[in-house]
Design an enzyme around this catalytic site. Structure first.
Site, PDB file in Angstrom:
ATOM      1  CE  LYS A   1      -0.354  -0.213   5.029  1.00 27.29           C
ATOM      2  NZ  LYS A   1      -1.101  -0.820   6.135  1.00 27.29           N
TER       3      LYS A   1
ATOM      4  CE1 TYR B   1      14.004  31.293   5.740  1.00 29.85           C
ATOM      5  CE2 TYR B   1      14.167  28.909   5.459  1.00 29.85           C
ATOM      6  CZ  TYR B   1      13.997  30.178   4.923  1.00 29.85           C
ATOM      7  OH  TYR B   1      13.822  30.324   3.576  1.00 29.85           O
TER       8      TYR B   1
HETATM    9  C1  LIG Z   1      -0.327  -1.775   6.767  1.00 29.97           C
HETATM   10  C2  LIG Z   1      -0.894  -3.049   7.237  1.00 29.97           C
HETATM   11  C3  LIG Z   1      -0.067  -4.136   7.551  1.00 29.97           C
HETATM   12  C4  LIG Z   1       1.447  -4.039   7.563  1.00 29.97           C
HETATM   13  O1  LIG Z   1       1.892  -3.413   8.743  1.00 29.97           O
HETATM   14  P1  LIG Z   1       3.454  -3.349   9.077  1.00 29.97           P
HETATM   15  O2  LIG Z   1       3.510  -2.802  10.457  1.00 29.97           O
HETATM   16  O3  LIG Z   1       4.070  -2.428   8.080  1.00 29.97           O
HETATM   17  O4  LIG Z   1       3.962  -4.730   8.955  1.00 29.97           O
HETATM   18  C5  LIG Z   1      -0.669  -5.330   7.881  1.00 29.97           C
HETATM   19  N1  LIG Z   1      -2.012  -5.448   7.908  1.00 29.97           N
HETATM   20  C6  LIG Z   1      -2.840  -4.420   7.637  1.00 29.97           C
HETATM   21  C7  LIG Z   1      -4.310  -4.612   7.718  1.00 29.97           C
HETATM   22  C8  LIG Z   1      -2.310  -3.188   7.300  1.00 29.97           C
HETATM   23  O5  LIG Z   1      -3.140  -2.170   7.033  1.00 29.97           O
END
Ligand SMILES: *Cc1c(COP(=O)(O)O)cnc(C)c1O
Length: 357
Positions: A35, A253
């Site tokens: 994702k 800054y």
């Molecule tokens: C993003 C996500 C994961 C992965 O999580 P990590 O901490 O990056 O391993 C697993 N399951 C779901 C439902 C997620 O949304």
């Protein structure tokens, strides 16, 4: 000449990390989580380095379609499910697996015209209170779904809210086990932290995200130092200016940093416009030609100042690693009050990205 900034994505590290995930959970199937554009690494760049996976999990249906068009034939899971009844047509056409977390989705699938039964993940809320049915509803909903001809394979799924606090973790684990009682079903529970630190909760399909990209789900690199996981993304730039300060001179800054004595500093072509965190305070680690040093003052949009005291040989053109092998992204994130996930996702489009092997 282009600006000297660039990110590299190390394909060997990705291969290595998925192999390590396999060793950590030898009996589970793997959903590689891609994702958010593969946690900022670029889905189109990285998916071919992860083809040892059993499936890809993501949230945008466009990304799922992209993977199908690229020729990926194995499973794809939509972690947030679908958002409208019409999406089911695409789920059917592209043979996607969808999570189901709300009652309206059950009705939508029941009423849809599909060419073959759709595989689903029934999402149970074990404490996060984000998505999912209540655990005590599991048995009845499972039976309803099982009776629908439009539904194919079913898997029970939850996402743990807390994997650090053992008491809270065990409560959620107990809760999902109770919900699954006698269903004799496939289960998918484990994110990266659970894969690393709760092997008793691996079950059938694990869901590694951050560990594929070589950072720690706890936010602390030391927690994965002994795993051989390797950072996949490196952010590099160069020194493009040198300043010699005298006692009391301000830097950047609002003069957030003041020289305490005569001091040589470098200006690096990297700032929050590239995705470097603006909240990184003085002292955030950076690496110049292999020597660790630190940022000074506020990060600006295109530049930052760094201390050259530990590296007197540094000059214009010296290579600077902002994060990668020497400076772990977890260190930068912790210093800036965030997590590696956010830094990875924040790399901006003006940073050229190169695959390395
Ligand atoms: C993003 C996500 C994961 C992965 O999580 P990590 O901490 O990056 O391993 C697993 N399951 C779901 C439902 C997620 O949304």
């Amino acid at each position: 000449m282009p600006r000297p900034i660039g990110a590299t994505i190390n394909q060997t590290a990705l291969h290595n990390n998925i192999s390590i995930v396999k060793q950590l959970a030898p009996y589970a199937n793997i959903w590689s989580i891609v994702k958010a554009n593969a946690y900022g690494h670029g889905l189109s760049r990285v998916w071919k380095s992860l083809t040892k996976t059993d499936g890809f999990a993501l949230v945008n249906i466009e990304d799922a379609i992209f993977l199908r068009e690229q020729g990926w034939k194995k499973p794809i899971l939509l972690l947030e499910g679908f958002f409208q009844q019409q999406d089911i047509t695409l789920i059917d056409y592209y043979h996607l697996t969808t999570s189901i977390h709300s009652s309206w989705q059950i009705q939508a699938i029941a009423q849809a015209h599909v060419s073959k039964p759709i595989n689903i993940y029934l999402k149970i809320n074990t404490g996060m209170n984000r998505l999912g049915f209540r655990p005590e509803q599991t048995q009845i909903i499972w039976r309803i779904l099982r009776s629908l001809p439009n539904i194919g394979q079913m898997t029970l799924m939850t996402h743990f809210a807390d994997t650090k606090n053992l008491k809270k973790f065990n409560k959620s684990l107990k809760c999902i086990k109770k919900a699954a009682n006698k269903l004799n079903c496939l289960c998918s529970l484990a994110n990266s932290a659970t894969i690393l630190w709760h092997p008793e909760a691996h079950f059938d399909w694990i869901r590694p995200g951050i560990i594929l990209y070589g950072a720690s789900p706890s936010g602390e690199w030391k927690d994965i130092n002994n795993t051989n996981l390797q950072p996949v993304m490196t952010l590099n730039s160069e020194i493009i200016g040198i300043q010699n300060l005298v006692y009391g001179d301000g830097v950047g800054y609002n003069y957030h940093y003041h020289a305490l004595h005569s001091q040589r500093i470098g200006t690096v072509s990297c700032g929050y416009g590239d995705g470097y965190p603006r909240h990184a305070p003085t002292g955030t680690p950076v690496c110049v030609d292999g020597i660790r040093t630190r940022t000074l003052g506020l990060i600006s949009m295109d530049m930052m100042a760094i201390d050259l005291e530990p590296c007197p040989q540094a000059s214009i053109g010296s290579k600077v690693e902002l994060w990668g092998k020497e400076i772990k992204i977890d260190e930068v994130a912790t210093s800036a009050g965030t997590i590696s996930y956010e830094l990875m996702c924040s790399l901006t489009s003006r940073v050229p990205v190169k695959m390395i092997f």
